[in-house]
Structure formats: structure tokens, C-alpha cells
Design a protein around this motif. Structure first.
Motif, mmCIF file in Angstrom:
data_model
loop_
_atom_site.group_PDB
_atom_site.id
_atom_site.type_symbol
_atom_site.label_atom_id
_atom_site.label_comp_id
_atom_site.label_asym_id
_atom_site.label_seq_id
_atom_site.Cartn_x
_atom_site.Cartn_y
_atom_site.Cartn_z
ATOM 1 N N THR A 1 3.074 3.319 -3.716
ATOM 2 C CA THR A 1 3.782 3.350 -2.952
ATOM 3 C C THR A 1 3.399 3.179 -1.438
ATOM 4 N N ASP A 2 4.174 3.244 -0.669
ATOM 5 C CA ASP A 2 3.715 3.209 0.814
ATOM 6 C C ASP A 2 2.750 4.264 1.169
ATOM 7 N N SER A 3 2.757 5.276 0.799
ATOM 8 C CA SER A 3 2.256 6.619 0.861
ATOM 9 C C SER A 3 0.602 6.616 0.214
ATOM 10 N N ASP A 4 0.457 5.919 -0.827
ATOM 11 C CA ASP A 4 -0.907 5.922 -1.483
ATOM 12 C C ASP A 4 -1.234 4.568 -1.579
ATOM 13 N N PHE A 5 -0.706 3.461 -1.017
ATOM 14 C CA PHE A 5 -1.184 1.902 -0.981
ATOM 15 C C PHE A 5 -2.520 1.824 -0.470
ATOM 16 N N GLU A 6 -2.793 2.254 0.637
ATOM 17 C CA GLU A 6 -3.921 2.135 1.215
ATOM 18 C C GLU A 6 -5.251 2.798 0.584
ATOM 19 N N GLN A 7 -4.980 3.980 0.081
ATOM 20 C CA GLN A 7 -5.806 4.631 -0.629
ATOM 21 C C GLN A 7 -6.211 4.241 -1.965
ATOM 22 N N VAL A 8 -5.226 3.180 -2.650
ATOM 23 C CA VAL A 8 -5.477 2.472 -3.750
ATOM 24 C C VAL A 8 -6.361 1.382 -3.689
ATOM 25 N N LEU A 9 -5.950 0.787 -2.352
ATOM 26 C CA LEU A 9 -7.021 -0.423 -2.121
ATOM 27 C C LEU A 9 -8.351 -0.091 -1.687
ATOM 28 N N LYS A 10 -8.592 1.395 -1.063
ATOM 29 C CA LYS A 10 -9.987 1.824 -0.896
ATOM 30 C C LYS A 10 -10.628 2.274 -2.042
ATOM 31 N N ASP A 11 -9.776 2.534 -3.120
ATOM 32 C CA ASP A 11 -10.567 3.132 -4.133
ATOM 33 C C ASP A 11 -10.968 2.132 -5.247
ATOM 34 N N ASN A 12 -10.632 0.762 -4.951
ATOM 35 C CA ASN A 12 -10.606 -0.247 -6.002
ATOM 36 C C ASN A 12 -11.207 -1.283 -5.332
ATOM 37 N N ILE B 1 -1.782 -3.394 -9.673
ATOM 38 C CA ILE B 1 -0.756 -2.416 -9.057
ATOM 39 C C ILE B 1 0.511 -2.940 -8.831
ATOM 40 N N ASP B 2 1.491 -2.179 -9.315
ATOM 41 C CA ASP B 2 2.845 -2.551 -9.366
ATOM 42 C C ASP B 2 3.565 -1.811 -7.734
ATOM 43 N N ILE B 3 4.363 -2.495 -7.280
ATOM 44 C CA ILE B 3 4.876 -1.818 -5.972
ATOM 45 C C ILE B 3 6.241 -2.237 -5.896
ATOM 46 N N ASN B 4 7.256 -1.370 -5.747
ATOM 47 C CA ASN B 4 8.711 -1.832 -5.762
ATOM 48 C C ASN B 4 8.862 -2.306 -4.113
ATOM 49 N N ALA B 5 9.077 -3.445 -3.898
ATOM 50 C CA ALA B 5 9.245 -4.052 -2.628
ATOM 51 C C ALA B 5 10.134 -3.513 -1.711
ATOM 52 N N GLU B 6 11.205 -3.227 -2.337
ATOM 53 C CA GLU B 6 12.531 -2.580 -1.511
ATOM 54 C C GLU B 6 12.393 -1.272 -1.305
ATOM 55 N N GLN B 7 11.565 -0.480 -1.912
ATOM 56 C CA GLN B 7 11.124 1.088 -1.524
ATOM 57 C C GLN B 7 9.946 1.295 -0.827
ATOM 58 N N ASN B 8 8.961 0.083 -0.498
ATOM 59 C CA ASN B 8 8.051 0.231 0.001
ATOM 60 C C ASN B 8 7.856 -0.829 1.339
ATOM 61 N N PRO B 9 8.713 -0.746 2.204
ATOM 62 C CA PRO B 9 8.415 -1.674 3.311
ATOM 63 C C PRO B 9 7.081 -1.928 4.039
ATOM 64 N N GLU B 10 6.464 -0.978 4.109
ATOM 65 C CA GLU B 10 5.138 -1.076 4.671
ATOM 66 C C GLU B 10 4.074 -1.771 3.944
ATOM 67 N N SER B 11 4.174 -1.562 2.661
ATOM 68 C CA SER B 11 3.138 -2.290 2.096
ATOM 69 C C SER B 11 3.697 -3.680 1.804
ATOM 70 N N ARG B 12 4.909 -4.166 1.644
ATOM 71 C CA ARG B 12 5.566 -5.178 1.518
ATOM 72 C C ARG B 12 5.231 -6.217 2.847
ATOM 73 N N LYS B 13 5.328 -5.380 4.199
ATOM 74 C CA LYS B 13 4.794 -6.116 5.189
ATOM 75 C C LYS B 13 3.428 -6.571 5.460
ATOM 76 N N SER B 14 2.607 -5.694 5.193
ATOM 77 C CA SER B 14 1.471 -5.679 5.070
ATOM 78 C C SER B 14 0.822 -6.989 4.170
ATOM 79 N N ALA B 15 1.531 -7.155 3.311
ATOM 80 C CA ALA B 15 1.175 -8.290 2.457
ATOM 81 C C ALA B 15 1.730 -9.593 2.572
ATOM 82 N N GLY B 16 2.791 -9.634 3.650
ATOM 83 C CA GLY B 16 3.525 -10.792 3.895
ATOM 84 C C GLY B 16 4.411 -11.389 2.934
#
Length: 106
Positions: free
Chosen positions: A7-18, A55-70
Motif C-alpha cells: 500500500t502507499d504506507s509501506d511501498f517505499e519500505q518494500v522497495l528499500k527492502d528488496n 508486488i501487487d498494489i491496488n492502483a485505486e486505493q494507493n494514489p501515491e504509489s500509482r503516481k510515483s510509477a507513472g
């Protein structure tokens, strides 16, 4: 390896951890997204992609992650290496997604 739900709340951490990550952005209403889900899971279990995190992310519920990936269409796949966005594509073709994953291993 299992597909990780993020989700938006843990996306950056997931990217850092992998080190190597492929993200599938989807929406519940997206038929192509639902059809691709079992393929994504199968790819995540393929020994060929052992070092890649899926990683799976629901694009509708996680606008920050969606925007960061374009994200511009669904399903949308983005690859990250060491936390940096490398490339993203909108596709429902397994071959296109496999090509994207292969770029992580090159």
C-alpha cells in the motif's frame, strides 16, 4: 515466492527492502487485471526469477504509489532496481511482462 500486497504506507519500505522488484498495479473492476493475477503468481514462483520480488498494489486505493510509477492504464507493471524506477508498461500480455522482468536480471 509469494506475491506481496503493498500500500502507499509501506511501498517505499518494500522497495528499500528488496533489490529487484516488479510491481503489478491493478483495480478490482479491471477484468484484464483479474485475468493476469494467476499468471503473475505463477511467474513469482518460477525459479528463474528467484531474486525478484513480486508486488501487487491496488492502483485505486494507493494514489501515491500509482503516481510515483507513472501508471496510465491497467494493468500496469513497473520494475525497480535498488529502489529506483527503471521502466513501466501497461500490458496484459505475459510475454511483455516477462521481457520486463528479464531486464531486472540483465
Amino acid at each position: 515466492m509469494a506475491v506481496i500486497q503493498a500500500t502507499d504506507s509501506d511501498f517505499e519500505q518494500v522497495l528499500k527492502d528488496n533489490d529487484k522488484v516488479i510491481v503489478k498495479f491493478f483495480a478490482g473492476w479491471c477484468g484484464s487485471c483479474r485475468l493476469f493475477a494467476p499468471k503473475f503468481k505463477r511467474l513469482s514462483n518460477d525459479d528463474k526469477y528467484e531474486g525478484v520480488s513480486f508486488i501487487d498494489i491496488n492502483a485505486e486505493q494507493n494514489p501515491e504509489s500509482r503516481k510515483s510509477a507513472g501508471v496510465n492504464n491497467l494493468p500496469y507493471f513497473a520494475i525497480y532496481k535498488n529502489g529506483e524506477l527503471i521502466e513501466g508498461i501497461s500490458s496484459s500480455k505475459e510475454d511483455s511482462v516477462v521481457e520486463l522482468i528479464e531486464k531486472l536480471n540483465s
